[in-house]
Scaffold this motif. Structure first.
Motif, PDB file in Angstrom:
ATOM      1  N   SER A  71       9.319  40.460   5.813  1.00 30.76           N
ATOM      2  CA  SER A  71      10.521  39.702   6.204  1.00 30.76           C
ATOM      3  C   SER A  71      10.614  38.378   5.460  1.00 30.76           C
ATOM      4  O   SER A  71       9.637  37.934   4.832  1.00 30.76           O
ATOM      5  CB  SER A  71      10.476  39.381   7.702  1.00 30.76           C
ATOM      6  OG  SER A  71       9.328  38.597   7.992  1.00 30.76           O
ATOM      7  N   THR A  73      10.840  35.647   7.103  1.00 28.54           N
ATOM      8  CA  THR A  73       9.928  34.826   7.902  1.00 28.54           C
ATOM      9  C   THR A  73       8.504  34.909   7.360  1.00 28.54           C
ATOM     10  O   THR A  73       7.834  33.888   7.176  1.00 28.54           O
ATOM     11  CB  THR A  73       9.951  35.297   9.372  1.00 28.54           C
ATOM     12  OG1 THR A  73      11.260  35.054   9.900  1.00 28.54           O
ATOM     13  CG2 THR A  73       8.911  34.596  10.216  1.00 28.54           C
ATOM     14  N   ASN A  76       8.104  33.043   4.051  1.00 29.55           N
ATOM     15  CA  ASN A  76       8.002  31.593   4.251  1.00 29.55           C
ATOM     16  C   ASN A  76       6.622  31.206   4.769  1.00 29.55           C
ATOM     17  O   ASN A  76       6.016  30.247   4.289  1.00 29.55           O
ATOM     18  CB  ASN A  76       9.077  31.116   5.233  1.00 29.55           C
ATOM     19  CG  ASN A  76      10.460  31.046   4.582  1.00 29.55           C
ATOM     20  OD1 ASN A  76      10.583  30.981   3.361  1.00 29.55           O
ATOM     21  ND2 ASN A  76      11.500  31.066   5.397  1.00 29.55           N
ATOM     22  N   HIS A 101      14.915  26.380   8.390  1.00 29.03           N
ATOM     23  CA  HIS A 101      14.860  27.497   9.338  1.00 29.03           C
ATOM     24  C   HIS A 101      13.549  27.364  10.140  1.00 29.03           C
ATOM     25  O   HIS A 101      12.543  26.876   9.604  1.00 29.03           O
ATOM     26  CB  HIS A 101      14.872  28.804   8.544  1.00 29.03           C
ATOM     27  CG  HIS A 101      14.969  30.042   9.380  1.00 29.03           C
ATOM     28  ND1 HIS A 101      13.854  30.709   9.840  1.00 29.03           N
ATOM     29  CD2 HIS A 101      16.045  30.727   9.843  1.00 29.03           C
ATOM     30  CE1 HIS A 101      14.243  31.765  10.543  1.00 29.03           C
ATOM     31  NE2 HIS A 101      15.561  31.795  10.572  1.00 29.03           N
ATOM     32  N   ALA A 150      19.830  27.048   0.776  1.00 32.63           N
ATOM     33  CA  ALA A 150      21.100  26.976   1.505  1.00 32.63           C
ATOM     34  C   ALA A 150      20.795  27.138   2.979  1.00 32.63           C
ATOM     35  O   ALA A 150      19.970  27.966   3.361  1.00 32.63           O
ATOM     36  CB  ALA A 150      22.058  28.059   1.039  1.00 32.63           C
ATOM     37  N   ASP A 177      13.281  28.390   0.388  1.00 34.55           N
ATOM     38  CA  ASP A 177      13.757  29.508   1.202  1.00 34.55           C
ATOM     39  C   ASP A 177      15.157  29.839   0.675  1.00 34.55           C
ATOM     40  O   ASP A 177      16.103  29.088   0.895  1.00 34.55           O
ATOM     41  CB  ASP A 177      13.787  29.045   2.675  1.00 34.55           C
ATOM     42  CG  ASP A 177      14.504  30.019   3.600  1.00 34.55           C
ATOM     43  OD1 ASP A 177      15.184  30.944   3.116  1.00 34.55           O
ATOM     44  OD2 ASP A 177      14.390  29.835   4.830  1.00 34.55           O
ATOM     45  N   LYS A 203      19.970  40.087   5.009  1.00 34.66           N
ATOM     46  CA  LYS A 203      21.142  39.226   4.843  1.00 34.66           C
ATOM     47  C   LYS A 203      21.958  39.668   3.623  1.00 34.66           C
ATOM     48  O   LYS A 203      23.026  39.141   3.371  1.00 34.66           O
ATOM     49  CB  LYS A 203      20.714  37.762   4.679  1.00 34.66           C
ATOM     50  CG  LYS A 203      19.737  37.248   5.737  1.00 34.66           C
ATOM     51  CD  LYS A 203      20.404  36.734   6.980  1.00 34.66           C
ATOM     52  CE  LYS A 203      19.454  36.467   8.123  1.00 34.66           C
ATOM     53  NZ  LYS A 203      18.598  35.291   7.944  1.00 34.66           N
TER      54      LYS A 203
HETATM   55  C1  LIG Z   1      17.362  34.903   8.312  1.00 34.61           C
HETATM   56  C2  LIG Z   1      16.657  33.750   7.718  1.00 34.61           C
HETATM   57  C3  LIG Z   1      15.257  33.667   7.723  1.00 34.61           C
HETATM   58  C4  LIG Z   1      14.389  34.726   8.375  1.00 34.61           C
HETATM   59  O1  LIG Z   1      14.449  35.957   7.709  1.00 34.61           O
HETATM   60  P1  LIG Z   1      13.962  37.300   8.462  1.00 34.61           P
HETATM   61  O2  LIG Z   1      13.968  38.317   7.370  1.00 34.61           O
HETATM   62  O3  LIG Z   1      14.963  37.575   9.534  1.00 34.61           O
HETATM   63  O4  LIG Z   1      12.603  37.039   8.979  1.00 34.61           O
HETATM   64  C5  LIG Z   1      14.659  32.588   7.134  1.00 34.61           C
HETATM   65  N1  LIG Z   1      15.396  31.621   6.551  1.00 34.61           N
HETATM   66  C6  LIG Z   1      16.746  31.648   6.522  1.00 34.61           C
HETATM   67  C7  LIG Z   1      17.491  30.561   5.845  1.00 34.61           C
HETATM   68  C8  LIG Z   1      17.419  32.711   7.111  1.00 34.61           C
HETATM   69  O5  LIG Z   1      18.745  32.741   7.098  1.00 34.61           O
END
Ligand SMILES: *Cc1c(COP(=O)(O)O)cnc(C)c1O
Length: 383
Positions: A71, A73, A76, A101, A150, A177, A203
């Motif tokens: 992911s 997450t 990061n 985030h 962003a 990120d 996303k």
């Molecule tokens: C959605 C999002 C995350 C987390 O991503 P996941 O794949 O849902 O764990 C982290 N940072 C930003 C800016 C996000 O929009």
């Protein structure tokens, strides 16, 4: 009436091209990509192909610079913890911003417990980090800077390339990120000047539960999970072949379409914002007026809570997001809007509308008509 989904900032549907390439790897090609037999090697080859697709989408020098994760997450977490711990002998200072985030903010807060010092940079009223603030925060102990490209709530885009330029002169590692950024704005990792960059699948019309971390050649991090030797021992666990194959295609298409899709969305979004001001009024735009994601509107309607509008729109099957979540009767205002210096009222009024591939002019028309009714109704309840 078909539901109108205006919450692409939360997640997006899997596009058909992605679904199609994933199916064989759920059905027939289930070999473990670590196995030596042909079934394993076919899965391995498919993953390597996806790795090249992701590397090309990011403008990376080599596919070896791409690590698959579960992911955004996780990417990061791995980037920040993995880089910080490995650089510990060189210093203990990390710089981030107040509007990251939670997967970045909470990771930094966790590292404070391990003895790291973290500077959380302020942002201005548009949600922009100022390069001078970054410059002034750097000490001889600084080992890592992590600033999002962003913002997911207000859509503000940071000057990552400018920060990359500044940090290039130093041994400090630079992570961004880019989970909301990719596919919305064309970029390469060299243009941004980053050492580490996180992206995720869901996303950008890819599947949920898959992401990647770009690690520039020569940049060293340590693992945060332990097990098999996968992903250069930096991210053990059997690779999820179907999701990775789908993610490769999603990245490739997102980047191919970034320019045209961003133009289309900017124009839809700007028309929508203009109509809201003309036809509804008493509304404030949160975030930067220009340096913002092409598909994002974050609005505060005077005197009406964002969550109340969200629930009214939901009754008409229009799906949006609100800046604050109400749980057990208590409101927690968005940390992003608070950091931008917004009042509690503005923060609680915040409503996020995010457009995507399927969004049409007619959807926006229906959204505006329903919002008018919702606001009229909600304001009629007030004395
Ligand atoms: C959605 C999002 C995350 C987390 O991503 P996941 O794949 O849902 O764990 C982290 N940072 C930003 C800016 C996000 O929009």
């Amino acid at each position: 009436m078909k539901p109108i989904y205006l919450d692409y900032g939360a997640t997006s549907p899997v596009r058909s091209e992605v679904l199609e390439v994933m199916i064989p790897y759920f059905q027939n090609e289930y070999g473990n990509p670590g196995s030596i037999h042909d079934a394993g090697q076919r899965a391995y080859d498919a993953i390597q192909y996806a790795r090249v697709q992701v590397a090309q989408a990011l403008g990376a020098e080599s596919a070896r610079e791409i690590l698959f994760t579960s992911s955004g997450t996780e990417s990061n977490n791995l980037a920040i913890i993995g880089a910080a711990r490995l650089q510990r002998s060189k210093g203990n200072h990390i710089i981030t911003s107040k509007i990251e985030h939670p997967s970045v903010l909470e990771t930094c807060q966790y590292l404070e417990q391990e003895g790291f010092q973290v500077t959380y940079l302020d942002v201005d009223s548009f949600g922009s980090v100022h390069i001078d603030n970054l410059k002034n925060a750097i000490t001889d102990q600084t080992i890592l800077v992590t600033i999002m490209a962003a913002n997911n709530e207000v859509g503000t885009i940071q000057s990552i390339a400018e920060m990359g330029q500044l940090l290039k002169e130093t041994p400090i590692l630079f992570h961004t990120d880019a989970i909301q950024y990719i596919g919305k704005v064309p970029f390469t990792v060299d243009q941004l000047g980053v050492d580490l960059l996180s992206i995720g699948g869901h996303k950008i019309y890819g599947p949920k539960g898959v992401g990647a971390l770009y690690i520039r050649k020569g940049t060293k991090i340590e693992p945060i999970m332990f097990g098999g030797g996968q992903e250069r021992r930096l991210r053990p666990s059997t690779l999820n072949t179907p999701l990775i194959v789908g993610f490769g295609v999603a990245c490739q298409l997102a980047v191919q379409e970034a320019k045209s899709e961003s133009q289309r969305l900017t124009s839809l979004r700007n028309d929508c914002w203009q109509r809201i001001q003309d036809e509804i009024g008493n509304v404030e735009l949160n975030g930067h007026p220009v340096l913002r994601l092409p598909n994002n509107l974050n609005l505060s309607f005077d005197r009406v809570e964002g969550q109340a509008i969200l629930l009214e729109l939901n009754r008409s099957q229009i799906y949006v997001s609100s800046g604050s979540a109400c749980s057990a009767g208590k409101h927690r205002a968005s940390h992003v809007l608070k950091a931008m210096g917004k009042s509690d009222d503005i923060a609680h009024q915040s409503l996020r509308i995010t457009f995507g591939k399927e969004t049409t002019e007619n959807d926006i028309h229906l959204f505006i008509e329903s919002s008018k009714q919702a606001l009229h109704y909600l304001r009629s309840l007030m004395i």
